[in-house]
Design a protein around this motif. Structure first.
Motif, short mmCIF file in Angstrom:
data_model
loop_
_atom_site.label_atom_id
_atom_site.label_comp_id
_atom_site.label_asym_id
_atom_site.label_seq_id
_atom_site.Cartn_x
_atom_site.Cartn_y
_atom_site.Cartn_z
N GLY A 61 27.33 12.57 -58.48
CA GLY A 61 26.55 12.97 -57.32
C GLY A 61 26.76 12.03 -56.14
N ILE A 62 26.79 10.73 -56.41
CA ILE A 62 27.02 9.75 -55.35
C ILE A 62 28.44 9.86 -54.81
CG2 ILE A 62 27.15 7.28 -54.82
CD1 ILE A 62 24.88 6.89 -56.88
N LEU A 63 29.41 10.03 -55.71
CA LEU A 63 30.81 10.21 -55.27
C LEU A 63 30.95 11.44 -54.37
CD1 LEU A 63 32.74 9.38 -58.58
CD2 LEU A 63 32.62 7.98 -56.51
N GLU A 64 30.24 12.50 -54.72
CA GLU A 64 30.30 13.72 -53.91
C GLU A 64 29.68 13.51 -52.54
OE1 GLU A 64 31.12 17.77 -52.94
OE2 GLU A 64 31.89 16.41 -54.50
N PHE A 65 28.57 12.78 -52.48
CA PHE A 65 27.94 12.46 -51.19
C PHE A 65 28.90 11.64 -50.33
CE2 PHE A 65 25.28 10.11 -48.25
CZ PHE A 65 24.33 11.03 -47.86
#
Length: 252
Positions: A61-65
């Motif tokens: 999720g953080i990588l996608e953000f």
């Protein structure tokens, strides 16, 4: 000889799937993994795998953000499974593991990941209760923050800012409802974050043309320090496990 644990394998499989198939499909696959029947598996296998799925979903999720907002996130640093020592007495044997650290110029986030199944209720500062257990998540993570801040204080800037430079957060991914019954003050102290609310949570401290957010960390130094701790974490992991086992043994 290099060995890969099933936890490492779970992380690797999901990350590879994410890079090949994208965010939405990966989250759907990860959630479906909680429905797999593992009753005949070895003790703690399902618990460990579920925990790794939870941590990896947060990582993805953080990588996608960061992928969606590269300019705003260009200095962000993400580290998983950091083992931190007591800086005041590094030889006292104390070691604590932080599930996931996200360092940004505006805030350092310390995430605790929980994958408890069934109905869950949050009370007090952040105590999570299920029909079979109750655990004070805040108490554990306050210790994380205290230990972490002691090591990283030299890399702070704008120390007169009213904004505290570290944010604790509980990330939950599991089957079953979670009810947050805490006061607004305690919700802010250690927010509950789920994959559906992660982007909005991260966006709160992202500076934009219309929103000024103070810079609280000297990122080149923070990154170097995190790299050093990360490189030593694998070597300290077994020591941490033995420390926890010994601690639990003394409580009996």
């Amino acid at each position: 000889m290099i060995t890969i644990s099933y936890k490492d394998s779970t992380n690797e499989v999901l990350l590879n799937y994410y890079h090949e198939n994208g965010f939405n499909k990966t989250i759907a696959v990860a959630k479906s993994m909680y429905n797999i029947n593992l009753k005949k598996a070895k003790k703690n296998f399902k618990t460990d795998v579920n925990g790794e799925v939870c941590e990896t979903v947060l990582e993805i999720g953080i990588l996608e953000f960061m992928k969606r907002y590269p300019k705003a996130c260009k200095e962000w640093v993400l580290k998983k499974g950091l083992i931190v020592k007591d800086i005041d007495d590094p030889n006292n044997g104390f070691l604590t593991e932080i599930d996931l650290v996200l360092a940004t110029p505006q805030m350092i986030y310390l995430f605790e990941c929980k994958s408890y199944t069934g109905k869950k209720v949050l009370t007090n500062e952040c105590t999570i209760t299920t029909p079979s257990r109750s655990f004070n998540v805040y108490k554990q993570n306050f210790l994380h923050a205290k230990t972490f801040l002691a090591q990283f204080t030299p890399y702070r800037c704008n120390k007169d800012s009213e904004v505290f430079p570290i944010q604790l957060a509980l990330f939950s991914l599991a089957k079953g409802e979670i009810v947050d019954s805490r006061s607004d003050k305690n919700k802010a102290l250690m927010p509950l974050v789920e994959i559906e609310s992660l982007f909005a949570f991260l966006a709160k401290n992202v500076q934009t043309s219309s929103k000024k957010v103070p810079t609280l960390w000297k990122m080149p130094y923070v990154k170097k320090a995190l790299d050093i701790i990360s490189n030593k974490s694998d070597a300290n992991r077994e020591k941490h496990l033995n420390y926890v086992k010994d601690l639990h043994g003394k409580k009996k």
